[in-house]
Design a protein around this motif. Structure first.
Motif, mmCIF file in Angstrom:
data_model
loop_
_atom_site.group_PDB
_atom_site.id
_atom_site.type_symbol
_atom_site.label_atom_id
_atom_site.label_comp_id
_atom_site.label_asym_id
_atom_site.label_seq_id
_atom_site.Cartn_x
_atom_site.Cartn_y
_atom_site.Cartn_z
ATOM 1 N N GLN A 96 -5.179 2.459 6.103
ATOM 2 C CA GLN A 96 -6.533 2.117 6.541
ATOM 3 C C GLN A 96 -6.521 0.983 7.581
ATOM 4 N N SER A 97 -5.790 1.240 8.642
ATOM 5 C CA SER A 97 -5.669 0.261 9.730
ATOM 6 C C SER A 97 -6.546 0.690 10.904
ATOM 7 N N ASP A 98 -7.481 -0.159 11.294
ATOM 8 C CA ASP A 98 -8.380 0.171 12.401
ATOM 9 C C ASP A 98 -7.638 0.450 13.717
ATOM 10 N N ASN B 266 -4.723 8.494 12.434
ATOM 11 C CA ASN B 266 -5.805 7.830 11.720
ATOM 12 C C ASN B 266 -5.375 7.596 10.280
ATOM 13 N N THR B 267 -5.033 6.347 9.945
ATOM 14 C CA THR B 267 -4.503 6.068 8.610
ATOM 15 C C THR B 267 -5.589 5.915 7.557
ATOM 16 N N TYR B 268 -6.843 6.167 7.922
ATOM 17 C CA TYR B 268 -7.898 6.357 6.918
ATOM 18 C C TYR B 268 -7.907 7.823 6.469
ATOM 19 N N TRP B 269 -7.575 8.697 7.403
ATOM 20 C CA TRP B 269 -7.602 10.142 7.128
ATOM 21 C C TRP B 269 -6.240 10.657 6.661
ATOM 22 N N ARG C 11 -17.975 3.480 11.473
ATOM 23 C CA ARG C 11 -17.482 4.021 10.195
ATOM 24 C C ARG C 11 -17.160 5.506 10.311
ATOM 25 N N TYR D 36 -5.223 -6.115 0.528
ATOM 26 C CA TYR D 36 -6.350 -6.063 1.462
ATOM 27 C C TYR D 36 -6.330 -7.299 2.365
ATOM 28 N N TRP E 220 -13.611 6.620 11.149
ATOM 29 C CA TRP E 220 -12.575 6.677 10.122
ATOM 30 C C TRP E 220 -12.312 8.104 9.651
ATOM 31 N N ARG F 137 -3.575 4.688 1.271
ATOM 32 C CA ARG F 137 -3.603 4.835 2.722
ATOM 33 C C ARG F 137 -3.670 3.457 3.380
ATOM 34 N N ARG G 271 0.833 -1.201 0.000
ATOM 35 C CA ARG G 271 0.000 0.000 0.000
ATOM 36 C C ARG G 271 0.874 1.260 0.000
#
Length: 320
Positions: free
Chosen positions: A226-228, A258-261, A248, A291, A251, A224, A218
């Motif tokens: 996207q790790s929770d 925050n690796t979603y942001w 959700r 994924y 995120w 990104r 990635r």
């Protein structure tokens, strides 16, 4: 002259009886009913004896006290009596007690720091560990190597913390030296950060190199992570577990953790990873997977396309 000889003989018999009687007390089983750890204070023989009597290792009577003190003086050439925490066996004799005070190793206590704890959790663990002295401040995130550490009664918490940090630095240096270089992990600190995410994503050793590869792939594609777990870290400010399910809308929280942001790696680790997680990032699995999702059996399903990933997500939801 005859009276002198008789007196001398009587004295010799008396001292022989005293010696034999004293030796029997010196070697006979003591009063301690079960093995016991006792902290011996610094001080003279009298102070040590009082502690032993208080802890019911030595009998609280004149004869035991007298024999202990005399024996300690007569055998003084065998070494000093040490101040520490010692384990005394059941029915330890005065002879055994003196040997322990001189030659035994102090009792070793252990503190296990599990993998994946945050700096706040680790500081709390160390500050609550028994038989240590002083308190520590919250350390730098990811600076402590999770493993079991031995220490003695009265050991400094600050010194223990330093040992954990030296252990992490040595381990990280060695792992970095032996790593399989990848362009996306440029420094030991970046390896540590990614390892902390891998640590929180799975408890299965066989999956760690695969998850490391997902995140490296990635990074290579400027996706990104996207790790929770990074979102949870952002929401809890690194204090630990979230007291509710992740939503959700979480995120979207604006945080560099925050690796979603936020793109790329977080600014620091999100926990203290173990050596296995460090090794996983240093030697990631081969593959083009991008994924992964829980499979409902304790592990994860991996995929290289979004279509395949969505299928795995649907399968997981159906199992739930």
């Amino acid at each position: 002259m005859r009276k002198f000889v008789i007196l001398l003989g009587a004295l010799l018999v008396f001292f022989a009886v005293v010696f034999v009687f004293g030796k029997s007390i010196y070697s006979r089983p003591g009063i301690l009913e079960a093995q016991k750890n006792v902290v011996i204070p610094r001080g003279n023989t009298e102070a040590i004896l009082k502690r032993l009597q208080t802890e019911h290792v030595i009998g609280n009577n004149f004869l035991d006290k007298f024999i202990f003190q005399i024996a300690a003086k007569i055998t003084a050439n065998q070494g000093a009596l040490h101040a520490a925490e010692f384990a005394f066996p059941r029915h330890a004799s005065i002879r055994q007690v003196l040997q322990i005070l001189r030659h035994a190793k102090p009792v070793q206590h252990e503190l296990t720091i599990p993998e994946g704890l945050t700096r706040y959790q680790i500081a709390n663990l160390i500050n609550q560990a028994p038989f240590l002295t002083g308190q520590i401040e919250v350390p730098v995130e990811g600076s402590i190597l999770p493993q079991t550490y031995a220490y003695e009664y009265g050991y400094s918490r600050e010194k223990l913390l330093q040992r954990t940090q030296v252990a992490m630095q040595k381990t990280l240096d060695q792992v970095w030296k032996d790593r399989q270089p990848v362009a996306q992990i440029k420094t030991p600190q970046e390896l540590l950060i990614l390892a902390s995410i891998v640590e929180k994503e799975t408890a299965l050793g066989r999956e760690r190199p695969m998850i490391a590869r997902v995140f490296i792939n990635r990074l290579q594609k400027d996706m990104r992570l996207q790790s929770d777990p990074t979102v949870i870290y952002a929401l809890t400010d690194g204090h630990g577990k979230l007291d509710r399910p992740l939503l959700r809308r979480d995120w979207e929280v604006e945080s560099p953790y925050n690796t979603y942001w936020s793109a790329g790696l977080p600014p620091t680790p999100i926990c203290s990873p173990g050596k296995a997680a460090l090794e996983a990032v240093a030697h990631p699995a081969e593959g083009n997977m991008l994924y992964f999702v829980a499979n409902g059996t304790g592990g994860h399903s991996f995929s290289s396309t979004l279509t395949e990933h969505n299928h795995n997500v649907q399968s997981y939801r159906e199992k739930k």
